[in-house]
Design a protein around this motif. Structure first.
Motif, PDB file in Angstrom:
ATOM      1  N   GLY A 182      -8.253 -13.293  -5.944  1.00 17.43           N
ATOM      2  CA  GLY A 182      -8.705 -11.916  -6.164  1.00 17.43           C
ATOM      3  C   GLY A 182      -8.358 -11.005  -5.000  1.00 17.43           C
ATOM      4  O   GLY A 182      -7.945  -9.854  -5.196  1.00 17.43           O
ATOM      5  N   GLY A 183      -8.503 -11.526  -3.773  1.00 11.43           N
ATOM      6  CA  GLY A 183      -8.177 -10.714  -2.610  1.00 11.43           C
ATOM      7  C   GLY A 183      -6.694 -10.408  -2.511  1.00 11.43           C
ATOM      8  O   GLY A 183      -6.301  -9.268  -2.254  1.00 11.43           O
ATOM      9  N   LEU A 184      -5.845 -11.417  -2.735  1.00  6.85           N
ATOM     10  CA  LEU A 184      -4.401 -11.202  -2.643  1.00  6.85           C
ATOM     11  C   LEU A 184      -3.911 -10.250  -3.735  1.00  6.85           C
ATOM     12  O   LEU A 184      -3.094  -9.354  -3.481  1.00  6.85           O
ATOM     13  CB  LEU A 184      -3.672 -12.544  -2.726  1.00  6.85           C
ATOM     14  N   VAL A 185      -4.388 -10.469  -4.949  1.00  5.11           N
ATOM     15  CA  VAL A 185      -3.989  -9.579  -6.041  1.00  5.11           C
ATOM     16  C   VAL A 185      -4.470  -8.155  -5.768  1.00  5.11           C
ATOM     17  O   VAL A 185      -3.749  -7.174  -5.985  1.00  5.11           O
ATOM     18  CB  VAL A 185      -4.544 -10.097  -7.382  1.00  5.11           C
ATOM     19  N   GLY A 186      -5.702  -8.048  -5.270  1.00  5.35           N
ATOM     20  CA  GLY A 186      -6.236  -6.718  -4.972  1.00  5.35           C
ATOM     21  C   GLY A 186      -5.478  -6.005  -3.871  1.00  5.35           C
ATOM     22  O   GLY A 186      -5.341  -4.776  -3.895  1.00  5.35           O
ATOM     23  N   ILE A 187      -4.947  -6.766  -2.907  1.00  6.53           N
ATOM     24  CA  ILE A 187      -4.213  -6.144  -1.801  1.00  6.53           C
ATOM     25  C   ILE A 187      -2.840  -5.681  -2.249  1.00  6.53           C
ATOM     26  O   ILE A 187      -2.432  -4.536  -2.021  1.00  6.53           O
ATOM     27  CB  ILE A 187      -4.092  -7.131  -0.620  1.00  6.53           C
ATOM     28  N   PHE A 188      -2.094  -6.562  -2.895  1.00  5.53           N
ATOM     29  CA  PHE A 188      -0.685  -6.293  -3.130  1.00  5.53           C
ATOM     30  C   PHE A 188      -0.410  -5.504  -4.406  1.00  5.53           C
ATOM     31  O   PHE A 188       0.639  -4.855  -4.503  1.00  5.53           O
ATOM     32  CB  PHE A 188       0.102  -7.613  -3.145  1.00  5.53           C
ATOM     33  N   THR A 189      -1.309  -5.525  -5.368  1.00  9.81           N
ATOM     34  CA  THR A 189      -1.066  -4.724  -6.572  1.00  9.81           C
ATOM     35  C   THR A 189      -1.049  -3.226  -6.264  1.00  9.81           C
ATOM     36  O   THR A 189      -0.091  -2.525  -6.643  1.00  9.81           O
ATOM     37  CB  THR A 189      -2.116  -5.042  -7.644  1.00  9.81           C
ATOM     38  N   PRO A 190      -2.062  -2.648  -5.595  1.00  6.52           N
ATOM     39  CA  PRO A 190      -1.970  -1.213  -5.264  1.00  6.52           C
ATOM     40  C   PRO A 190      -0.823  -0.882  -4.323  1.00  6.52           C
ATOM     41  O   PRO A 190      -0.179   0.166  -4.452  1.00  6.52           O
ATOM     42  CB  PRO A 190      -3.329  -0.910  -4.612  1.00  6.52           C
ATOM     43  N   ARG A 191      -0.533  -1.780  -3.363  1.00  4.66           N
ATOM     44  CA  ARG A 191       0.574  -1.515  -2.442  1.00  4.66           C
ATOM     45  C   ARG A 191       1.913  -1.494  -3.185  1.00  4.66           C
ATOM     46  O   ARG A 191       2.763  -0.633  -2.926  1.00  4.66           O
ATOM     47  CB  ARG A 191       0.613  -2.573  -1.329  1.00  4.66           C
ATOM     48  N   CYS A 192       2.101  -2.425  -4.104  1.00  3.32           N
ATOM     49  CA  CYS A 192       3.351  -2.442  -4.868  1.00  3.32           C
ATOM     50  C   CYS A 192       3.463  -1.199  -5.752  1.00  3.32           C
ATOM     51  O   CYS A 192       4.545  -0.621  -5.888  1.00  3.32           O
ATOM     52  CB  CYS A 192       3.413  -3.702  -5.728  1.00  3.32           C
ATOM     53  N   SER A 193       2.331  -0.784  -6.332  1.00  3.88           N
ATOM     54  CA  SER A 193       2.359   0.417  -7.174  1.00  3.88           C
ATOM     55  C   SER A 193       2.673   1.651  -6.335  1.00  3.88           C
ATOM     56  O   SER A 193       3.466   2.508  -6.740  1.00  3.88           O
ATOM     57  CB  SER A 193       1.013   0.589  -7.880  1.00  3.88           C
ATOM     58  N   ALA A 194       2.054   1.750  -5.163  1.00  4.28           N
ATOM     59  CA  ALA A 194       2.331   2.891  -4.285  1.00  4.28           C
ATOM     60  C   ALA A 194       3.775   2.862  -3.794  1.00  4.28           C
ATOM     61  O   ALA A 194       4.433   3.911  -3.686  1.00  4.28           O
ATOM     62  CB  ALA A 194       1.366   2.877  -3.103  1.00  4.28           C
ATOM     63  N   TRP A 195       4.267   1.671  -3.487  1.00  5.44           N
ATOM     64  CA  TRP A 195       5.682   1.554  -3.077  1.00  5.44           C
ATOM     65  C   TRP A 195       6.599   1.979  -4.208  1.00  5.44           C
ATOM     66  O   TRP A 195       7.621   2.632  -3.984  1.00  5.44           O
ATOM     67  CB  TRP A 195       5.965   0.115  -2.672  1.00  5.44           C
ATOM     68  N   TYR A 196       6.244   1.620  -5.434  1.00  6.92           N
ATOM     69  CA  TYR A 196       7.051   1.998  -6.591  1.00  6.92           C
ATOM     70  C   TYR A 196       7.098   3.513  -6.743  1.00  6.92           C
ATOM     71  O   TYR A 196       8.151   4.105  -7.000  1.00  6.92           O
ATOM     72  CB  TYR A 196       6.451   1.349  -7.842  1.00  6.92           C
ATOM     73  N   ILE A 197       5.953   4.168  -6.553  1.00  4.28           N
ATOM     74  CA  ILE A 197       5.919   5.630  -6.625  1.00  4.28           C
ATOM     75  C   ILE A 197       6.775   6.238  -5.511  1.00  4.28           C
ATOM     76  O   ILE A 197       7.507   7.218  -5.728  1.00  4.28           O
ATOM     77  CB  ILE A 197       4.474   6.132  -6.538  1.00  4.28           C
ATOM     78  N   ALA A 198       6.691   5.670  -4.313  1.00  2.00           N
ATOM     79  CA  ALA A 198       7.483   6.185  -3.195  1.00  2.00           C
ATOM     80  C   ALA A 198       8.975   6.067  -3.488  1.00  2.00           C
ATOM     81  O   ALA A 198       9.757   6.990  -3.213  1.00  2.00           O
ATOM     82  CB  ALA A 198       7.129   5.421  -1.915  1.00  2.00           C
TER      83      ALA A 198
END
Length: 427
Positions: A182-198
């Motif tokens: 849960g912690g790993l998914v919670g960390i990297f899912t928003p970061r990957c989404s934000a990176w995708y937007i960038a």
């Protein structure tokens, strides 16, 4: 209700591709904490001892999980903005989520110690409902290695608290795995989404830069043509003027001849510049079609041309060439198109019909400039018409020009005179 849905659909279609990506990504991020909440809390509640005090404590845990979801939803948008460099870090939502998670952990530990919850993964699922949202907020504000290390430490502390409370080791192992995932998914899912937007924003900026470069390339092409027309004549005028000056100082009779040549060259240059600006020196419609396709493809727009062999007067080709050039410029500067089709066919009553269609329809019509107005006047001089149509259903913009195949009236006469003058000047 149906009308409301159709309006929402139209509003969605009117958004640019970048706006659609950002909106859909934000909505997925905002729904993620609730997905974890609804998947974890029921598994926890069914394992709580059906007594008043245990159920009360479990209800408080559920309420705290709800608070964590609310704070995560409120902070994720701000966290994404912080990751993209457009906002501040979500410190208050992060602090509130951390306090709620700490209280939830304490209450679940009490339930485990008193034996009021089954010796399974129920306690882990209670915390799993809030871990991803909290980890996501933290992961957007610090580097990924640091956030992963802090998440690992938090999982170890929670597992240690459950071990002290008397949880058996197989359940402890399962709890550690659930919380770590849960912690790993919670960390990297928003970061990957934000990176995708960038990345999407960078691509959008690159596409806009390509469009500006394509327009600049077209301007450079025109400046080269102007230089080719005027460079030689101006050099000759300068030399003959200097020669006439020297002859005038010496009192030579040939100074009049030199000045007459200067005057002739000046008039010739004036005629050629007018011809260049008005399109009389253009290579032809086919050249403009090829240039438009090259420029649009360089800007990432798939351009396809369907051109029929038409016997058109030179003035008609020139006018339609200007339509192609202005239409291509508008696609680059005022649309977000991925496809553009140019069709040249024969219309009714012996007319040439040029249609430019692109899928870069903007949400709101742009304020009209002078380009299309000038084209309309140019075509009107040839008894032609120019229309622009917004097809909301197909989400395309269609520019249509129709001109008689043979130049008529005053425009033909003007073109003939201009051609004669330009021809005389080139001899």
């Amino acid at each position: 209700m149906i009308r409301w849905g159709r309006q929402k659909r139209r509003n969605w279609q009117r958004r640019s591709q970048l706006e659609q990506v950002e909106v859909s990504t934000h909505w997925m991020l905002l729904l993620t904490p609730w997905i974890y909440f609804t998947s974890g809390m029921p598994q926890f509640l069914v394992q709580v001892t059906p007594q008043r005090l245990p159920l009360t404590l479990a209800g408080i845990v559920v309420a705290l999980g709800f608070v964590q979801c609310v704070t995560a939803v409120r902070g994720l948008r701000q966290g994404v903005g912080h990751y993209l460099g457009t906002g501040e870090a979500p410190r208050r939502p992060l602090a509130a989520g951390l306090v709620a998670f700490a209280l939830s952990t304490a209450l679940v530990t009490v339930l485990v110690a008193r034996g009021w919850v089954g010796d399974t993964v129920g306690p882990a699922m209670a915390l799993f409902a809030g871990v991803p949202g909290l980890a996501g907020l933290y992961g957007l504000t610090v580097p990924p290695r640091r956030s992963a290390a802090v998440a690992a430490g938090g999982c170890a502390l929670v597992t240690g608290a459950f071990a002290v409370a008397g949880m058996a080791w197989p359940t402890l192992l399962g709890t550690l795995i659930v919380l770590a995932l849960g912690g790993l998914v919670g960390i990297f899912t928003p970061r990957c989404s934000a990176w995708y937007i960038a990345v999407m924003r960078e691509l959008d900026g690159a596409k806009e830069a390509q469009s500006r470069l394509a327009v600049a390339e077209e301007r450079l092409r025109f400046s080269r043509d102007l230089h080719d027309v005027m460079g030689r004549n101006l050099s000759v005028i300068a030399l003959k003027s200097e020669l006439a000056t020297q002859l005038a100082r010496r009192g030579a009779e040939s100074v009049v001849e030199q000045l007459e040549e200067v005057q002739q060259l000046a008039r010739q240059s004036q005629t050629e510049v007018r011809a260049l600006v008005r399109g009389y020196r253009e290579a032809g419609l086919e050249t403009e079609l090829a240039g438009a396709r090259s420029v649009l493809r360089a800007a990432g727009v798939d351009c396809r041309i369907e051109s029929a062999e038409l016997g058109m007067a030179r003035e008609v080709q020139s006018a339609l060439g200007w339509v192609v050039r202005e239409g291509a410029t508008n696609v680059l500067r005022h649309a977000e198109a991925s496809h553009c089709a140019i069709r040249l066919t024969t219309g009714a009553a012996g007319t040439a019909v040029l249609v430019m269609e692109n899928d870069g329809l903007r949400p709101r019509p742009q304020r009209g400039g002078s380009g299309l107005t000038g084209l309309s006047e140019r075509l009107a001089a040839l008894d032609g018409t120019l229309t622009g149509e917004r097809d909301e259903t197909a989400q395309v913009y269609r520019l249509r020009a129709e001109v008689p195949l043979a130049a008529v009236g005053e425009a033909a006469a003007v073109g003939e005179v201009a051609g004669q003058v330009g021809g005389e000047g080139c001899e």
